[in-house]
Design an enzyme around this catalytic site. Structure first.
Site, PDB file in Angstrom:
ATOM      1  N   ASP A   1     -10.379 -10.482   7.527  1.00 24.87           N
ATOM      2  CA  ASP A   1      -9.417 -10.973   6.851  1.00 24.87           C
ATOM      3  C   ASP A   1      -8.228 -11.440   8.248  1.00 24.87           C
ATOM      4  O   ASP A   1      -7.744 -12.192   8.025  1.00 24.87           O
ATOM      5  CB  ASP A   1      -9.296 -11.619   5.621  1.00 24.87           C
ATOM      6  CG  ASP A   1      -8.251 -10.760   5.352  1.00 24.87           C
ATOM      7  OD1 ASP A   1      -7.443 -10.268   4.959  1.00 24.87           O
ATOM      8  OD2 ASP A   1      -8.750  -9.195   5.896  1.00 24.87           O
TER       9      ASP A   1
ATOM     10  N   ASP B   1     -13.795  -4.612   6.854  1.00 23.20           N
ATOM     11  CA  ASP B   1     -12.775  -4.540   6.454  1.00 23.20           C
ATOM     12  C   ASP B   1     -13.195  -4.491   4.786  1.00 23.20           C
ATOM     13  O   ASP B   1     -13.593  -4.985   3.960  1.00 23.20           O
ATOM     14  CB  ASP B   1     -11.990  -5.635   6.520  1.00 23.20           C
ATOM     15  CG  ASP B   1     -10.249  -5.926   5.915  1.00 23.20           C
ATOM     16  OD1 ASP B   1     -10.102  -4.381   5.606  1.00 23.20           O
ATOM     17  OD2 ASP B   1      -9.660  -7.204   5.172  1.00 23.20           O
TER      18      ASP B   1
ATOM     19  N   ARG C   1       5.950   0.205   4.295  1.00 24.00           N
ATOM     20  CA  ARG C   1       5.099   0.173   2.392  1.00 24.00           C
ATOM     21  C   ARG C   1       5.095   1.170   2.144  1.00 24.00           C
ATOM     22  O   ARG C   1       5.254   1.613   0.715  1.00 24.00           O
ATOM     23  CB  ARG C   1       3.470  -0.287   2.557  1.00 24.00           C
ATOM     24  CG  ARG C   1       3.917  -1.403   3.342  1.00 24.00           C
ATOM     25  CD  ARG C   1       2.609  -2.126   3.321  1.00 24.00           C
ATOM     26  NE  ARG C   1       2.167  -2.347   4.294  1.00 24.00           N
ATOM     27  CZ  ARG C   1       0.659  -2.586   4.827  1.00 24.00           C
ATOM     28  NH1 ARG C   1       0.255  -3.585   3.972  1.00 24.00           N
ATOM     29  NH2 ARG C   1      -0.116  -1.911   5.655  1.00 24.00           N
TER      30      ARG C   1
ATOM     31  N   ASP D   1      -9.139  -4.774   2.263  1.00 27.35           N
ATOM     32  CA  ASP D   1      -8.962  -5.581   1.346  1.00 27.35           C
ATOM     33  C   ASP D   1      -8.821  -7.416   1.487  1.00 27.35           C
ATOM     34  O   ASP D   1      -8.785  -7.323   2.519  1.00 27.35           O
ATOM     35  CB  ASP D   1      -7.657  -5.073   2.091  1.00 27.35           C
ATOM     36  CG  ASP D   1      -6.758  -3.720   1.531  1.00 27.35           C
ATOM     37  OD1 ASP D   1      -6.791  -3.251  -0.249  1.00 27.35           O
ATOM     38  OD2 ASP D   1      -6.315  -2.403   2.269  1.00 27.35           O
TER      39      ASP D   1
ATOM     40  N   GLU E   1      -5.278  -7.050  -2.331  1.00 33.64           N
ATOM     41  CA  GLU E   1      -4.900  -6.190  -1.680  1.00 33.64           C
ATOM     42  C   GLU E   1      -4.586  -5.108  -1.751  1.00 33.64           C
ATOM     43  O   GLU E   1      -3.507  -4.728  -2.725  1.00 33.64           O
ATOM     44  CB  GLU E   1      -3.677  -6.141  -0.765  1.00 33.64           C
ATOM     45  CG  GLU E   1      -3.763  -7.723   0.700  1.00 33.64           C
ATOM     46  CD  GLU E   1      -4.787  -7.124   1.484  1.00 33.64           C
ATOM     47  OE1 GLU E   1      -4.556  -6.069   2.465  1.00 33.64           O
ATOM     48  OE2 GLU E   1      -4.957  -7.650   2.505  1.00 33.64           O
TER      49      GLU E   1
ATOM     50  N   LYS F   1      -8.693  -0.021  14.173  1.00 33.76           N
ATOM     51  CA  LYS F   1     -10.196  -0.809  14.268  1.00 33.76           C
ATOM     52  C   LYS F   1     -10.999  -0.128  15.301  1.00 33.76           C
ATOM     53  O   LYS F   1     -12.062  -0.409  15.749  1.00 33.76           O
ATOM     54  CB  LYS F   1     -10.101  -2.018  13.376  1.00 33.76           C
ATOM     55  CG  LYS F   1      -9.146  -2.249  11.909  1.00 33.76           C
ATOM     56  CD  LYS F   1      -9.238  -3.204  11.052  1.00 33.76           C
ATOM     57  CE  LYS F   1      -9.013  -2.525   9.652  1.00 33.76           C
ATOM     58  NZ  LYS F   1      -8.983  -3.891   8.461  1.00 33.76           N
TER      59      LYS F   1
ATOM     60  N   SER G   1     -10.733   0.357   6.917  1.00 30.98           N
ATOM     61  CA  SER G   1      -9.622  -0.510   6.514  1.00 30.98           C
ATOM     62  C   SER G   1      -8.501  -0.096   6.685  1.00 30.98           C
ATOM     63  O   SER G   1      -8.154   1.365   6.601  1.00 30.98           O
ATOM     64  CB  SER G   1      -9.849  -0.111   4.634  1.00 30.98           C
ATOM     65  OG  SER G   1      -9.175  -0.667   4.088  1.00 30.98           O
ATOM     66  N   GLY G   2      -7.513  -0.548   6.941  1.00 29.85           N
ATOM     67  CA  GLY G   2      -6.053   0.231   6.923  1.00 29.85           C
ATOM     68  C   GLY G   2      -5.485   0.349   5.654  1.00 29.85           C
ATOM     69  O   GLY G   2      -5.163   0.915   5.956  1.00 29.85           O
TER      70      GLY G   2
END
Length: 219
Positions: free
Chosen positions: A170, A11, A56, A13, A20, A149, A100-101
């Protein structure tokens, strides 16, 4: 598992970097608190990831220029030791991926520093119009939705035929990646989340032990 892994997926962030990325971007655009609240919900697993991502982005609507300015004013910082861990994995012949998102545009400079090729980044793509203004995000990217993921890792595993794949991260979305990952290492060096610790095969607060294991099991 790490000792014999032929692929390790990180990952980005709060794992590879010590913050982040989307929150940093929101801060530079004066939308920090609103966006951080959504990030926390997403990382704790209290809301579908795609809903948090859309919400977001709708708040910040970043242009290409906004992102470039953000990275210039606030270059993303690596978590201590992650560069040495990636270097040790590469030296051993283990393939490294960034899953990653977060946003590809913000992750590419991080990948460059780590020596990870851009075709090993699985992340979200923001879409822009001809003027570089925000229009949305590519919902075809596997990491744009919940369970993204595991979908990305399945694609990687099927394409390259890895025998032992490890996911490091995380958040709740990282824990979802086992399976197809053979092991999930929870990382609490930036934020330690109880829900993630419960699901992790192994939970670490820094990368030092992982570096030792990789070095001891190098060919």
């Amino acid at each position: 598992m790490l000792a014999k892994a032929d692929a390790v997926c990180f990952d980005v962030d709060s794992t590879v970097i010590d913050e982040e990325g989307i929150d940093v971007l929101a801060d530079t655009l004066g939308k920090g608190p609103e966006v951080t609240a959504w990030t926390t919900k997403a990382m704790d697993g209290n809301i579908k990831f795609e809903d948090a991502l859309a919400a977001r982005l709708e708040i910040i609507k970043p242009s290409k220029t906004d992102i470039a300015n953000c990275l210039e004013k606030h270059p993303l910082k690596l978590s201590p030791g992650v560069d040495r861990l990636v270097e040790a994995l590469h030296k051993r012949g283990t393939d490294v991926y960034l899953v990653s998102g977060g946003f590809r545009l913000m992750i590419e400079p991080v990948a460059e520093v780590l020596g990870v090729s851009f075709d090993r980044i699985y992340a979200n793509t923001i879409t822009f119009d001809e003027s570089g203004d925000y229009t949305g995000f590519d919902s075809n990217e596997p990491t744009s939705a919940d369970q993204g993921k595991p979908k990305a890792l399945t694609m990687i595993k099927e394409k390259y035929g890895y025998k032992t794949m490890v996911m490091v991260g995380d958040g709740a979305t990282d824990a979802q990646a086992k399976p197809p990952a053979d092991a999930f290492v929870g990382f609490g060096g930036v934020v330690a989340r109880a829900a993630v610790k419960e699901k992790a095969c192994w939970f670490v607060h820094d990368f030092e032990t992982m570096i030792d294991i990789v070095n001891k099991n190098s060919n």
